[in-house]
Design an enzyme around this catalytic site. Structure first.
Site, PDB file in Angstrom:
ATOM      1  N   ASP A   1      -2.637  -9.802  11.283  1.00 60.28           N
ATOM      2  CA  ASP A   1      -1.391 -10.039  10.540  1.00 60.28           C
ATOM      3  C   ASP A   1      -0.197 -10.019  11.486  1.00 60.28           C
ATOM      4  OD1 ASP A   1       0.102 -10.592   8.267  1.00 60.28           O
ATOM      5  OD2 ASP A   1       0.417  -8.482   7.783  1.00 60.28           O
TER       6      ASP A   1
ATOM      7  N   MET B   1       0.800  -1.219   0.000  1.00 60.80           N
ATOM      8  CA  MET B   1       0.000   0.000   0.000  1.00 60.80           C
ATOM      9  C   MET B   1       0.833   1.269   0.000  1.00 60.80           C
ATOM     10  SD  MET B   1      -3.063  -0.718   2.718  1.00 60.80           S
ATOM     11  CE  MET B   1      -3.649   0.967   2.609  1.00 60.80           C
ATOM     12  N   GLY B   2       1.991   1.222   0.620  1.00 61.94           N
ATOM     13  CA  GLY B   2       2.713   2.473   0.771  1.00 61.94           C
ATOM     14  C   GLY B   2       4.171   2.303   1.104  1.00 61.94           C
TER      15      GLY B   2
ATOM     16  N   LYS C   1       4.322   7.106   7.063  1.00 59.14           N
ATOM     17  CA  LYS C   1       3.775   6.141   6.117  1.00 59.14           C
ATOM     18  C   LYS C   1       2.989   6.905   5.061  1.00 59.14           C
ATOM     19  CE  LYS C   1       1.176   1.790   5.922  1.00 59.14           C
ATOM     20  NZ  LYS C   1       0.536   0.732   6.742  1.00 59.14           N
TER      21      LYS C   1
END
Length: 344
Positions: A134, A23-24, A39
């Site tokens: 996660d 994502m980033g 982030k």
């Protein structure tokens, strides 16, 4: 937007790239004598409404958790051209994944406080209504402390694919988008079948898998492909440490891991707080096994697939792109395949 050292983001001067995910990107940055980790949502991810919602949800979730054992969100912002930013405290140290790559396994005296910290962080997250989904060595940071009584503290990172146990309006859409998220090696069996199935007990399973890996140098389940790994996890109970290593381990450690890694989530600890109490009792009553000799296998011999997959949410989730075809077929257990084929 392309980011380079020297750029100013959110009032901070960019120093260096710390990491890049699906994502980033995460950059080190400073303002005066304060260092932070920023982030940034990647431009290609920002074009997808679901990913923007996820990024915004991560900010909301991270700000809801107040614990010294969770990396703290300091601020949320945008650049002049609309790039989304999350500004976190900067941590000095290394991830548990990096330490395990170097050491392969750790003594119980070292694993004990790490798991204690992680369970404290999870207790705070679950109290805030957040399920991580996660948890793995790559998302556990061992922060260096300049304290005489303690040299490091474990902190949970990256709530990018976490979910709220108290669902909000956007949750059904994001859960459908999630499909199967996380890292197969540390994922609870019910989460393998779909991220929406995961509750707090999925995080307990992940803690058990992290402890098992840290103590033994092996994963509870190892396979040459993601499909084999998933099939084993769905069909079998986790082995004991003795079965995995060929060595005798204290009964208390074995009992804790047997419960944390129960294939049936009803058999696991009911909460992170309950698991924390059990872990502390275990530490108080267990000297731990004697120091083990270095393993007679290379450190990268844990299966043929990486144990700590980067979790992707803008492409095939949970696996690298060469494994993408695996996610295009429904996950079936061996028992289901036998029923469908008539083989026993």
């Amino acid at each position: 937007m392309a980011i380079h050292p020297g750029d100013i983001l959110g009032g901070y001067r960019i120093n260096r790239l710390l990491g890049r995910g699906g994502m980033g990107e995460v950059w080190s940055a400073t303002a005066g004598d304060r260092e932070v980790a920023i982030k940034v949502l990647l431009a290609r991810a920002a074009l997808k409404p679901d990913l923007v919602k996820r990024f915004e949800r991560e900010a909301k979730i991270a700000s809801a958790i107040n614990s010294p054992f969770v990396c703290q969100l300091l601020n949320v912002g945008e650049t002049s051209d609309g790039a989304h930013l999350l500004i976190f405290e900067h941590l000095t140290g290394e991830s548990l994944a990096d330490r395990l790559k170097r050491e392969q396994y750790l003594p119980f005296s070292e694993v004990g406080p790490i798991i204690d910290d992680v369970l404290q962080g999870l207790s705070a997250a679950h109290a805030a209504g957040v399920i991580h989904r996660d948890l793995k060595p790559g998302n556990i940071f061992l922060e260096h402390l300049d304290l005489p009584e303690r040299r490091e503290r474990g902190k949970i990172l990256d709530f990018g694919i976490s979910k709220l146990s108290r669902r909000e309006k956007e949750e059904p859409t994001l859960t459908a988008f999630d499909a199967t998220l996380g890292s197969f090696a540390y994922m609870a069996p019910e989460q393998v079948r779909g991220a929406a199935r995961a509750d707090e007990r999925a995080d307990i399973y992940a803690v058990g898998a992290v402890a098992f890996r840290s103590l033994s140098g092996r994963l509870p389940f190892e396979g040459t492909t993601a499909a084999v790994l998933v099939s084993l996890k769905l069909d079998r109970s986790a082995p004991s440490l003795a079965e995995a290593t060929g060595e005798k381990w204290p009964a208390g450690i074995e009992r804790f891991l047997e419960r944390a890694l129960s294939r049936d989530r009803e058999g696991r600890f009911g909460s992170a707080s309950e698991a924390l109490t059990a872990w502390r009792q275990l530490r108080a009553n267990t000297a731990g096994p004697p120091d083990r000799e270095p393993a007679d296998r290379p450190a990268d011999a844990i299966g043929a697939i990486p144990e700590d997959y980067p979790t992707e949410v803008d492409g095939p989730p949970t696996v690298t792109h060469h494994e993408a075809s695996f996610l295009e077929i429904p996950i079936q257990s061996a028992a289901e395949r036998r029923r469908k084929t008539g083989r026993h």
